[in-house]
Design a protein around this motif. Structure first.
Motif, mmCIF file in Angstrom:
data_model
loop_
_atom_site.group_PDB
_atom_site.id
_atom_site.type_symbol
_atom_site.label_atom_id
_atom_site.label_comp_id
_atom_site.label_asym_id
_atom_site.label_seq_id
_atom_site.Cartn_x
_atom_site.Cartn_y
_atom_site.Cartn_z
ATOM 1 N N ARG A 1 27.400 53.159 37.972
ATOM 2 C CA ARG A 1 27.622 53.152 39.428
ATOM 3 C C ARG A 1 29.050 53.547 39.782
ATOM 4 N NH1 ARG A 1 24.043 50.489 42.915
ATOM 5 N NH2 ARG A 1 22.200 49.622 41.863
ATOM 6 N N ILE A 2 30.015 53.040 39.014
ATOM 7 C CA ILE A 2 31.399 53.410 39.280
ATOM 8 C C ILE A 2 31.584 54.912 39.109
ATOM 9 C CG2 ILE A 2 33.768 53.193 38.432
ATOM 10 C CD1 ILE A 2 33.202 50.281 37.799
ATOM 11 N N SER B 1 33.579 46.530 41.873
ATOM 12 C CA SER B 1 32.625 47.639 41.861
ATOM 13 C C SER B 1 32.049 47.895 43.252
ATOM 14 C CB SER B 1 31.495 47.336 40.870
ATOM 15 O OG SER B 1 30.506 48.336 40.894
ATOM 16 N N ARG B 2 31.779 46.815 43.976
ATOM 17 C CA ARG B 2 31.277 46.978 45.346
ATOM 18 C C ARG B 2 32.340 47.585 46.259
ATOM 19 N NH1 ARG B 2 28.514 42.109 43.965
ATOM 20 N NH2 ARG B 2 30.271 40.841 44.656
ATOM 21 N N GLN B 3 33.594 47.207 46.071
ATOM 22 C CA GLN B 3 34.670 47.801 46.873
ATOM 23 C C GLN B 3 34.821 49.293 46.587
ATOM 24 O OE1 GLN B 3 38.434 45.499 47.167
ATOM 25 N NE2 GLN B 3 37.365 43.877 46.071
ATOM 26 N N VAL B 4 34.646 49.673 45.318
ATOM 27 C CA VAL B 4 34.685 51.091 44.968
ATOM 28 C C VAL B 4 33.540 51.831 45.643
ATOM 29 C CG1 VAL B 4 34.424 52.739 43.071
ATOM 30 C CG2 VAL B 4 35.924 50.761 42.797
ATOM 31 N N ALA B 5 32.358 51.225 45.670
ATOM 32 C CA ALA B 5 31.204 51.852 46.298
ATOM 33 C C ALA B 5 31.404 52.034 47.798
ATOM 34 C CB ALA B 5 29.948 51.019 46.033
ATOM 35 N N GLU B 6 32.125 51.095 48.410
ATOM 36 C CA GLU B 6 32.381 51.184 49.845
ATOM 37 C C GLU B 6 33.543 52.119 50.178
ATOM 38 O OE1 GLU B 6 33.101 47.156 50.798
ATOM 39 O OE2 GLU B 6 30.993 46.527 50.603
#
Length: 261
Positions: free
Chosen positions: A48-49, A99-104
């Motif tokens: 995902r990253i 990881s969620r912050q990277v996705a956002e």
């Protein structure tokens, strides 16, 4: 034109940015694997990253002792050896949040890598005395859960705390796997045995069962089952074997202590 396009694409896929993304993914996977995350979670987070940084052709293969990460159509393949594993869900949660912050789109690659290095180097844990107290209290609660008598509460408390203290000490003292569990279970068995002999305890079996519960590899067994259900057969079987050997070491230690009866 076609030749120019292929050359331009090749240089783009082998740019320093792609190497930085690969390093970021591998570091995230390493932290997760070392701190008790499931295999499928490690692979999914790494992929995902990579996708969030516009790299769609990343491949990862994770086992309990190593990580292989590769990006197709490039010369990038990274191998990381995992020599020590434990359980620290605080770090797992922090990596998932990052990881969620990277996705956002809230974190760039440099800031994400900096934060991951801070998470990896963090040694913030509960104080040893607090860990021993928690294990002792849990042992007393397990004793009651298994229908033990109230008179056995104090012996289970002492045995569970001593077993946890021994496990922490011998884990730092030696790198031999299962040795700390073996020695700490001997402490548990001896304390339980002599507490019954001097009249502090009544039911030897219930005291031992309650006191060894903090040593039981509950998280590895759970992860092994989840990995098997997710189709990660190599990781699932190896984690299951490790859990069985740990339980075997605990059982041998208790048997050795009882043999001194």
């Amino acid at each position: 034109m076609n030749g120019f396009h292929k050359t331009d694409e090749k240089s783009r896929t082998q740019s320093p940015f792609v190497h930085e993304v690969a390093a970021l993914c591998v570091l995230a996977g390493k932290i997760l694997l070392q701190n008790g995350a499931e295999t499928f979670r490690v692979e999914d987070t790494m992929n995902r990253i990579a996708r969030n940084f516009s790299i769609e052709n990343a491949q990862s293969f994770v086992t309990p002792t190593g990580i292989i990460f590769s990006i197709e159509n490039t010369d990038i393949t990274k191998l990381v050896r995992i020599s020590s594993r434990g359980t620290d869900f605080r770090k797992v949660t922090q990596v998932n949040s990052l990881s969620r912050q990277v996705a956002e789109g809230a974190l760039g690659i440099n800031e994400a890598y900096r934060q991951l290095k801070m998470i990896d180097s963090s040694t913030k844990t509960y104080a040893p005395w607090l860990q021993v107290l928690a294990a002792a209290s849990a042992s007393s609660c397990f004793l009651l859960m298994f229908l033990g008598k109230w008179q056995d509460l104090f012996p289970a408390f002492i045995a569970g705390g001593a077993g946890q203290a021994a496990a922490m000490y011998f884990h730092r003292l030696t790198k031999v796997k299962f040795f700390s569990e073996f020695i700490s279970s001997i402490f548990v068995g001896l304390i339980a045995l002599y507490s019954v002999k001097i009249g502090w305890g009544i039911d030897l079996n219930k005291i031992i069962i309650g006191a060894v519960m903090p040593l039981v590899p509950g998280v590895p067994i759970t992860n092994a089952v989840r990995d098997l259900m997710a189709g990660d057969l190599v990781s699932g079987l190896s984690k299951f074997a490790e859990s069985v050997l740990t339980a075997f070491a605990i059982g041998i230690g208790i048997t050795f202590a009882l043999a001194l009866r």
